[in-house]
Design an enzyme around this catalytic site. Structure first.
Site, PDB file in Angstrom:
ATOM      1  N   SER A  79       0.838  -1.212   0.000  1.00 16.17           N
ATOM      2  CA  SER A  79       0.000   0.000   0.000  1.00 16.17           C
ATOM      3  C   SER A  79       0.869   1.257   0.000  1.00 16.17           C
ATOM      4  O   SER A  79       2.048   1.214   0.374  1.00 16.17           O
ATOM      5  CB  SER A  79      -0.882  -0.028   1.270  1.00 16.17           C
ATOM      6  OG  SER A  79      -1.614   1.171   1.402  1.00 16.17           O
ATOM      7  N   ASP A 130       4.358 -10.316   9.498  1.00 16.08           N
ATOM      8  CA  ASP A 130       4.052  -9.368  10.572  1.00 16.08           C
ATOM      9  C   ASP A 130       5.405  -8.882  11.092  1.00 16.08           C
ATOM     10  O   ASP A 130       6.116  -9.628  11.768  1.00 16.08           O
ATOM     11  CB  ASP A 130       3.255 -10.055  11.686  1.00 16.08           C
ATOM     12  CG  ASP A 130       2.991  -9.119  12.851  1.00 16.08           C
ATOM     13  OD1 ASP A 130       3.490  -7.967  12.840  1.00 16.08           O
ATOM     14  OD2 ASP A 130       2.299  -9.544  13.789  1.00 16.08           O
ATOM     15  N   TYR A 177       2.977   7.004  18.200  1.00 19.58           N
ATOM     16  CA  TYR A 177       3.439   7.145  16.812  1.00 19.58           C
ATOM     17  C   TYR A 177       4.706   8.008  16.775  1.00 19.58           C
ATOM     18  O   TYR A 177       5.732   7.611  16.200  1.00 19.58           O
ATOM     19  CB  TYR A 177       2.337   7.757  15.957  1.00 19.58           C
ATOM     20  CG  TYR A 177       2.685   7.844  14.487  1.00 19.58           C
ATOM     21  CD1 TYR A 177       2.678   6.707  13.685  1.00 19.58           C
ATOM     22  CD2 TYR A 177       3.024   9.060  13.895  1.00 19.58           C
ATOM     23  CE1 TYR A 177       2.998   6.780  12.339  1.00 19.58           C
ATOM     24  CE2 TYR A 177       3.344   9.146  12.553  1.00 19.58           C
ATOM     25  CZ  TYR A 177       3.327   7.998  11.779  1.00 19.58           C
ATOM     26  OH  TYR A 177       3.652   8.076  10.436  1.00 19.58           O
ATOM     27  N   LYS A 207       8.544   6.884  15.785  1.00 17.78           N
ATOM     28  CA  LYS A 207       9.231   7.472  14.629  1.00 17.78           C
ATOM     29  C   LYS A 207      10.532   8.168  15.043  1.00 17.78           C
ATOM     30  O   LYS A 207      11.483   8.242  14.265  1.00 17.78           O
ATOM     31  CB  LYS A 207       8.288   8.422  13.901  1.00 17.78           C
ATOM     32  CG  LYS A 207       7.111   7.690  13.234  1.00 17.78           C
ATOM     33  CD  LYS A 207       7.602   6.719  12.182  1.00 17.78           C
ATOM     34  CE  LYS A 207       6.506   5.922  11.527  1.00 17.78           C
ATOM     35  NZ  LYS A 207       7.007   5.021  10.477  1.00 17.78           N
TER      36      LYS A 207
END
Ligand SMILES: NC(=O)c1ccc[n+]([C@@H]2O[C@H](COP(=O)([O-])OP(=O)(O)OC[C@H]3O[C@@H](n4cnc5c(N)ncnc54)[C@H](O)[C@@H]3O)[C@@H](O)[C@H]2O)c1
Length: 261
Positions: free
Chosen positions: A19, A66, A157, A161
């Site tokens: 994706s 995964d 998140y 990152k």
């Protein structure tokens, strides 16, 4: 005489290749002649990307992976090695977004996001790096986000990152003497399924595409155009050119000027 493709003879693994940005990277490396393994938890979409890569003249396989599971990652790398014999390029694009702030995020959500984004990047690097060191060649590209620097409330998140940048600098330092380069790409606001999922409808998203200034300072691209997955893939491809052999340990932003670094 037809020109030789730039990645002929090279073997790549692209995580999250089913994706968005990973899809664009998988297509770009396949178009330049690399043999590519698309490692994604969404195996149905990954096989569709395999078909696209083959239409572009490349060789490709999909492996359900995964990235947060070491067993799954090592099995994927084994499959890639069995199929293509080696690995020269690893692009760690797989990731999930997560919105809750520090005060709101549950322990389970924290663990999930860190496991996929940060540990997943670590596991994939670890599973290929000894092969790269042995052959004295490797190119690893990891994916951060502008939120590592300028969080907009998404605690797990942003932390994941930021961790990816520290991890990448550590690895770049360890392997710089072995012909293995490790860099981090930091996309700005990019038109992908992940980004679209934040908006209530495609119509609302389209208003942003038509007028990116609505995103506000720090996120809106100064170029007036939303970043596309292909913009990121084109930049990633530079890191595989011999002319860029001396680039390692860097954090490279592609965002239409929204965040200047
Ligand atoms: N889209 C943006 O604006 C943007 C901005 C900054 C950073 N990024 C980063 O770029 C990367 C790609 O983002 P995108 O927008 O293309 O996202 P996307 O959701 O379109 O694609 C992410 C891919 O990762 C896969 N994936 C998710 N969990 C996985 C797991 N556990 N194991 C294996 N695969 C898994 C998904 O199936 C999907 O194919 C992410 O790491 C994201 O954090 C995106």
């Amino acid at each position: 005489m037809p020109q030789k493709k730039e990645l002929t003879g090279k073997v790549a693994i692209v995580t999250g290749g089913a994706s968005g940005i990973g899809h664009a990277v998988a297509r770009a490396v396949a178009k330049e002649g690399a043999k590519v393994t698309i490692a994604d938890i969404d195996i149905k979409s990954a096989w569709k990307v395999v078909d696209e890569c083959k239409k572009l003249g490349g060789e490709a396989i999909a492996v359900k992976t995964d990235v947060s599971s070491s067993r799954s990652v090592y099995r994927m790398v084994d499959d890639a090695l069995r199929q293509f014999g080696t690995v020269d390029i690893l692009v760690n694009v797989a990731g999930v977004r997560s919105a809750p702030s520090v005060r709101e995020v549950s322990e389970e959500e924290w663990d999930r996001v860190i496991a996929i984004n940060l540990k997943g990047t670590f596991l994939c690097c670890k599973a290929v790096v000894e092969h790269m060191i042995a052959k004295k060649y490797g190119r690893i590209v990891n994916f951060s986000s502008g939120q590592w620097f300028r969080p907009v409330g998404a605690a797990a998140y942003a932390a994941s990152k930021g961790g990816i940048i520290s991890l990448s600098k550590s690895l770049a330092t360890e392997v710089a003497g072995y012909g293995v380069n490790v860099n981090v790409v930091v996309p700005g606001f990019t038109d992908t399924p992940m980004t679209r999922s934040v908006f209530p409808s495609d119509e609302v998203f389209q208003t942003i595409v038509d007028n990116p200034a609505l995103l506000g300072s720090g996120i809106a691209p100064l170029t007036g155009r939303i970043t596309r997955p292909e913009d990121i893939a084109n930049f990633v491809m530079l890191l595989f050119k011999p002319a860029f052999d001396n680039v390692t340990g860097q954090t490279l932003h592609i965002n239409g000027g929204s965040l200047m670094w």
